[in-house]
Design a protein around this motif. Structure first.
Motif, PDB file in Angstrom:
ATOM      1  N   ASP A  31       0.853  -1.186   0.000  1.00  0.00           N
ATOM      2  CA  ASP A  31       0.000   0.000   0.000  1.00  0.00           C
ATOM      3  C   ASP A  31       0.893   1.241   0.000  1.00  0.00           C
ATOM      4  OD1 ASP A  31      -1.742   2.154   0.610  1.00  0.00           O
ATOM      5  OD2 ASP A  31      -3.123   0.780   1.613  1.00  0.00           O
ATOM      6  N   ARG A  32       0.881   1.991  -1.080  1.00  0.00           N
ATOM      7  CA  ARG A  32       1.770   3.150  -1.227  1.00  0.00           C
ATOM      8  C   ARG A  32       1.433   4.297  -0.285  1.00  0.00           C
ATOM      9  NH1 ARG A  32       4.025   3.582  -7.103  1.00  0.00           N
ATOM     10  NH2 ARG A  32       3.995   1.389  -7.670  1.00  0.00           N
ATOM     11  N   ARG A  33       0.283   4.220   0.360  1.00  0.00           N
ATOM     12  CA  ARG A  33      -0.093   5.266   1.319  1.00  0.00           C
ATOM     13  C   ARG A  33       0.568   5.055   2.676  1.00  0.00           C
ATOM     14  NH1 ARG A  33      -6.352   4.304   0.844  1.00  0.00           N
ATOM     15  NH2 ARG A  33      -5.491   2.212   0.997  1.00  0.00           N
ATOM     16  N   ASN A  35       4.118   4.124   4.709  1.00  0.00           N
ATOM     17  CA  ASN A  35       5.559   4.026   4.513  1.00  0.00           C
ATOM     18  C   ASN A  35       6.284   3.479   5.735  1.00  0.00           C
ATOM     19  OD1 ASN A  35       5.434   6.376   6.013  1.00  0.00           O
ATOM     20  ND2 ASN A  35       5.840   7.705   4.290  1.00  0.00           N
TER      21      ASN A  35
END
Length: 85
Positions: A31-33, A35
């Motif tokens: 999930d790129r949201r 980190n």
């Protein structure tokens, strides 16, 4: 065992938080949201911390995982930088 309320107090053990972190990190993989997912100490107990890029575009996250509180921190985008020489 009681769990950590948002204001601190008795709560999850470090081992419980580590297990909850592993479970949550697995469900958020890719999930790129998000980190980062880690364990954080809060008062006398532990919680799972999820670092997100933006508050207005974050994944649905549970308030707790297996009884361990989930704390969300907006940290922005993380990018690699060159080391100073």
């Amino acid at each position: 065992m009681s769990q950590t309320p948002p204001d601190g107090g008795p709560g999850a053990s470090r081992d419980a938080a580590r297990a909850a972190k592993t479970r949550l990190a697995s469900s958020l993989a890719g999930d790129r949201r998000v980190n980062g997912v880690g364990v954080v100490r809060r008062a006398q107990a532990y919680a799972v911390r999820v670092n997100v890029v933006a508050d207005d575009d974050r994944p649905e996250l549970p308030a707790e995982v297996d009884g361990v509180p989930v704390q969300v921190d907006v940290v922005g985008a993380i990018t690699a930088t060159r080391a100073a020489r």
